[in-house]
Design a protein around this motif. Structure first.
Motif, PDB file in Angstrom:
ATOM      1  N   GLU A 205       0.707  -0.827   0.080  1.00 52.45           N
ATOM      2  CA  GLU A 205       0.527   0.064  -0.094  1.00 52.45           C
ATOM      3  C   GLU A 205       0.705   1.086   0.457  1.00 52.45           C
ATOM      4  OE1 GLU A 205      -2.293   0.044   3.674  1.00 52.45           O
ATOM      5  OE2 GLU A 205      -3.416   2.228   2.739  1.00 52.45           O
ATOM      6  N   ILE A 206       1.093   1.625   0.806  1.00 47.18           N
ATOM      7  CA  ILE A 206       2.979   2.537   0.949  1.00 47.18           C
ATOM      8  C   ILE A 206       3.356   2.456  -0.136  1.00 47.18           C
ATOM      9  CG2 ILE A 206       5.183   3.685   2.265  1.00 47.18           C
ATOM     10  CD1 ILE A 206       3.143   1.807   4.471  1.00 47.18           C
ATOM     11  N   LEU A 209       1.730   4.246  -2.608  1.00 47.76           N
ATOM     12  CA  LEU A 209       1.179   5.110  -1.878  1.00 47.76           C
ATOM     13  C   LEU A 209       2.487   6.699  -2.943  1.00 47.76           C
ATOM     14  CD1 LEU A 209      -0.976   6.206  -0.649  1.00 47.76           C
ATOM     15  CD2 LEU A 209       0.422   5.965   1.196  1.00 47.76           C
ATOM     16  N   GLY A 211       4.682   5.808  -5.113  1.00 49.67           N
ATOM     17  CA  GLY A 211       3.961   6.181  -6.410  1.00 49.67           C
ATOM     18  C   GLY A 211       5.203   4.822  -7.581  1.00 49.67           C
ATOM     19  N   SER A 213       5.397   1.821  -9.653  1.00 51.38           N
ATOM     20  CA  SER A 213       4.489   1.045 -10.745  1.00 51.38           C
ATOM     21  C   SER A 213       3.873  -0.334  -9.925  1.00 51.38           C
ATOM     22  CB  SER A 213       5.568   0.953 -11.633  1.00 51.38           C
ATOM     23  OG  SER A 213       6.521  -0.468 -11.519  1.00 51.38           O
ATOM     24  N   ASP A 297      -5.433  -1.657  -7.104  1.00 53.59           N
ATOM     25  CA  ASP A 297      -5.572  -0.084  -8.296  1.00 53.59           C
ATOM     26  C   ASP A 297      -6.997   0.716  -7.922  1.00 53.59           C
ATOM     27  OD1 ASP A 297      -3.233  -1.061 -10.149  1.00 53.59           O
ATOM     28  OD2 ASP A 297      -4.295  -2.201 -11.828  1.00 53.59           O
ATOM     29  N   GLY A 298      -7.181  -0.156  -7.660  1.00 53.39           N
ATOM     30  CA  GLY A 298      -8.590   1.048  -7.019  1.00 53.39           C
ATOM     31  C   GLY A 298      -9.781   1.490  -8.109  1.00 53.39           C
ATOM     32  N   THR A 299      -9.363   1.473  -9.185  1.00 53.10           N
ATOM     33  CA  THR A 299     -10.080   2.541  -9.922  1.00 53.10           C
ATOM     34  C   THR A 299     -11.181   2.178 -10.640  1.00 53.10           C
ATOM     35  OG1 THR A 299      -7.965   1.982 -11.692  1.00 53.10           O
ATOM     36  CG2 THR A 299      -7.488   3.574 -10.373  1.00 53.10           C
ATOM     37  N   GLY A 300     -11.943   2.854 -10.800  1.00 58.15           N
ATOM     38  CA  GLY A 300     -12.885   1.955 -11.584  1.00 58.15           C
ATOM     39  C   GLY A 300     -14.135   1.179 -11.127  1.00 58.15           C
ATOM     40  N   GLU A 301     -13.583   0.082 -10.289  1.00 55.38           N
ATOM     41  CA  GLU A 301     -14.510  -1.050  -9.918  1.00 55.38           C
ATOM     42  C   GLU A 301     -15.654  -0.651  -9.490  1.00 55.38           C
ATOM     43  OE1 GLU A 301     -11.247  -1.093 -10.164  1.00 55.38           O
ATOM     44  OE2 GLU A 301      -9.997  -2.698 -10.595  1.00 55.38           O
ATOM     45  N   ASP A 302     -15.372   0.314  -8.151  1.00 53.82           N
ATOM     46  CA  ASP A 302     -16.372   0.607  -7.355  1.00 53.82           C
ATOM     47  C   ASP A 302     -17.432   2.269  -8.146  1.00 53.82           C
ATOM     48  OD1 ASP A 302     -14.660   2.418  -6.975  1.00 53.82           O
ATOM     49  OD2 ASP A 302     -15.175   2.705  -5.124  1.00 53.82           O
ATOM     50  N   ILE A 303     -16.889   1.861  -9.079  1.00 55.65           N
ATOM     51  CA  ILE A 303     -18.236   3.190  -9.948  1.00 55.65           C
ATOM     52  C   ILE A 303     -19.371   2.426 -10.481  1.00 55.65           C
ATOM     53  CG2 ILE A 303     -18.167   5.059 -11.649  1.00 55.65           C
ATOM     54  CD1 ILE A 303     -15.392   5.214 -11.687  1.00 55.65           C
ATOM     55  N   PRO A 304     -20.293   2.547 -10.303  1.00 52.92           N
ATOM     56  CA  PRO A 304     -21.529   2.029 -10.976  1.00 52.92           C
ATOM     57  C   PRO A 304     -21.646   2.828 -12.435  1.00 52.92           C
ATOM     58  CG  PRO A 304     -22.317   3.047  -8.942  1.00 52.92           C
ATOM     59  CD  PRO A 304     -20.988   3.164  -9.321  1.00 52.92           C
ATOM     60  N   VAL A 307     -24.773   6.486 -12.786  1.00 52.81           N
ATOM     61  CA  VAL A 307     -25.230   7.213 -12.078  1.00 52.81           C
ATOM     62  C   VAL A 307     -25.825   9.022 -12.161  1.00 52.81           C
ATOM     63  CG1 VAL A 307     -24.730   8.520  -9.639  1.00 52.81           C
ATOM     64  CG2 VAL A 307     -24.218   6.023 -10.615  1.00 52.81           C
ATOM     65  N   ALA A 308     -27.175   9.207 -12.067  1.00 53.62           N
ATOM     66  CA  ALA A 308     -27.850  10.886 -12.474  1.00 53.62           C
ATOM     67  C   ALA A 308     -27.022  11.755 -11.783  1.00 53.62           C
ATOM     68  CB  ALA A 308     -29.152  10.248 -12.833  1.00 53.62           C
TER      69      ALA A 308
END
Lengths: 308, 229
Positions: A205-206, A209, A211, A213, A297-304, A307-308
């Motif tokens: 995680e660190i 954090l 940077g 890759s 990666d934490g990018t995008g997976e939790d984005i439904p 959503v309006a």
């Protein structure tokens, strides 16, 4: 260069930190590859022995004495001439009673009680080398038809054929075992890496954090898997080599069966097994890493969507 | 330096952490994100770090649209953004110096650069004589100083801090804030999420107040609570 050493150091720190888990993975690779490599070596021993036996005499026809029991003089030569014309026969030669006695003395040299026999009871024989080992039954049958001259027919072909069959079974078994155990080694390494990632999740995680890759984070784990695979495979190769050479040394003078496998064979196949171990290690690591780092990666997976 | 344009973040399950947030943060600014728990402060920090993706809107950091940034480029973004968290996020098995140098090691900096840079930053945060200690041997305030040192050792143009004084007593918090103020004076843009009103009121910097994911106030030289008169 400093980056490479940093990654290598991280890999070794990880190996040290999770020693028990790592030892388990190395042991799994070691056992898997030892069994597979052992099967390969046994197969090689069988192959060498079958080859050696195949090069010799396949069928022996022991003959009744000429001039007795209705066997006319010159019957032995006549049979040898006939046998030599058979298409199944590659070579045939005659061993008379005197040569048989010399041979007997060589075989039982030092065993005085066995040498106290009447040499005239040893029969003359025709030794036959076949074109192909599987033709032994046909030749045996033909010889047995010559009952007037032929006393007895002895052949090692059946045993050779059995060994060939055993060799084929071992081939299939060896390949099957290598595949199954190889897969289990990969799965075990993947699990070890997954555990290692879990144990080092804060560090990962660190690293993210600050940077680092994804590949940079992956490399110590890949190195870890690679080291586990190589060490396990090298141990397996070494153990089987040690066992085989000790066995060969212990069986020296045991003329019927040779157990010595060439070092060249060990070198060639040993290297291949170590490369296989390395590949299993890397594949296992990649499998272990893929899911975790994708989530991290934490990018995008939790984005439904929508959503309006 | 940082621009948020109509940013909305909706988590799976429908809870809205940010709703149509627009902000423009200039280079060298010190911005407090304030508001009660669940107001969306930490989410905004995570969005700026691309630790999470936006549902809608755009975020520019140092001139780059990070909402469309490919995954492999995220590490490059994070190299230009230092981060400090409430729980310090230190590695317990590494010393103070190793924790700080770790940030440079993963970037592949040579040892000849790492040594002096770590020494310099530890001197800046007042831990020059504690380089060989482990996090467990430090107080909360000292651990947070290490965390700040690690975030700043790479001299990033931006620093994001999520409740950096959340675990500290008021006196220690003042020390950390003085440190962040010093870093800010070197030209580093700082965005700090906090609910520590004493600090916000004392610092008199820009305050962006959030409530249920919506920006309710954006004041330069502001206070934690809106002036009633």
């Amino acid at each position: 260069m400093s980056r490479f050493f940093f990654l290598l150091r991280e890999a070794f720190v990880n190996l040290k930190r999770n020693f028990l888990v790592v030892a388990g993975a190395v042991l799994a690779v070691f056992i898997s590859l030892s069994l597979a490599f052992g099967a390969l070596v046994v197969n090689e021993i069988l192959r060498l022995n079958t080859l050696a036996w195949q090069e010799g005499v396949h069928v022996i026809a022991f003959l009744r004495d000429e001039g007795s029991g209705g066997v006319p003089s010159g019957a032995h030569q006549a049979l040898l001439d006939e046998v030599s014309t058979w298409e199944e026969v590659n070579d045939a030669f005659y061993v008379d009673k005197a040569q048989a006695w010399v041979e007997y003395q060589e075989i039982f040299a030092g065993q005085d009680e066995l040498l106290e026999i009447d040499p005239t009871i040893l029969p003359a024989s025709i030794r036959i080398e076949l074109v192909a080992i599987e033709l032994h039954q046909s030749v045996k049958f033909k010889l047995e038809q010559q009952q007037q001259v032929v006393l007895n027919v002895s052949t090692a072909a059946e045993q050779i054929e059995q060994l060939q069959n055993l060799s084929s079974v071992l081939n299939v078994l060896g390949i099957g075992m290598a595949v199954v155990l190889g897969v289990s080694a990969v799965v075990l390494i993947a699990n070890t890496i997954r555990l290692a990632i879990y144990a080092r999740r804060d560090e990962v995680e660190i690293m993210k954090l600050v940077g680092a890759s994804n590949w940079y984070i992956r490399i110590p784990f890949l190195l870890e898997g690679l080291i586990e695979g190589v060490v396990g495979a090298a141990l397996a190769v070494f153990t089987v080599w040690l066992g085989a050479t000790r066995l060969a040394r212990a069986s020296e003078g045991f003329a019927l069966f040779r157990l010595d496998v060439s070092n060249q064979f060990f070198l060639r196949w040993g290297l291949l097994f170590i490369i296989f171990g390395a590949a299993a290690g890397v594949i296992g690591s990649l499998l272990g890493l893929s899911r975790y780092l994708r989530e991290a990666d934490g990018t995008g997976e939790d984005i439904p969507t929508g959503v309006a | 330096m940082i621009r948020l344009e109509h940013v909305t973040k909706v988590y799976e399950g429908g809870s809205v952490a940010a709703r149509d947030v627009s902000l423009d943060i200039q280079k060298g600014e010190f911005v407090f994100l304030v508001g009660p728990s669940g107001s969306g402060k930490s989410t905004l920090i995570r969005l700026m770090l691309r630790d999470e993706g936006v549902t809608r809107g755009k975020i520019w950091v140092a001139g780059k649209d990070i909402t469309t940034l490919p995954k492999w480029k995220i590490p490059y973004l994070r190299r230009s953004v230092g981060t400090v968290f409430q729980d310090y996020k230190l590695l317990p098995n590494k010393t103070v110096a190793e924790n700080v140098s770790f940030a440079l090691e993963v970037l592949g900096r040579p040892r000849s650069v790492i040594g002096p840079q770590v020494e310099q930053v530890l001197d800046l945060v007042g831990l020059a004589d504690m380089t060989g200690r482990y996090p467990r041997q430090l107080s909360g305030g000292e651990q947070q100083r290490v965390s700040v040192a690690r975030a700043f050792v790479n001299r990033p143009p931006i620093m994001l801090a999520d409740e950096p004084t959340g675990n500290l007593d008021p006196k220690t918090s003042v020390g950390i804030m003085k440190l962040l103020d010093r870093i800010n004076r070197t030209g580093t843009t700082i965005v700090m999420a906090t609910h520590d009103f004493a600090i916000v009121d004392a610092m008199q910097r820009r305050v962006v107040a959030l409530e249920k994911g919506v920006v309710t106030r954006d004041e330069h030289s502001g206070r934690y609570e809106q002036d009633q008169g």
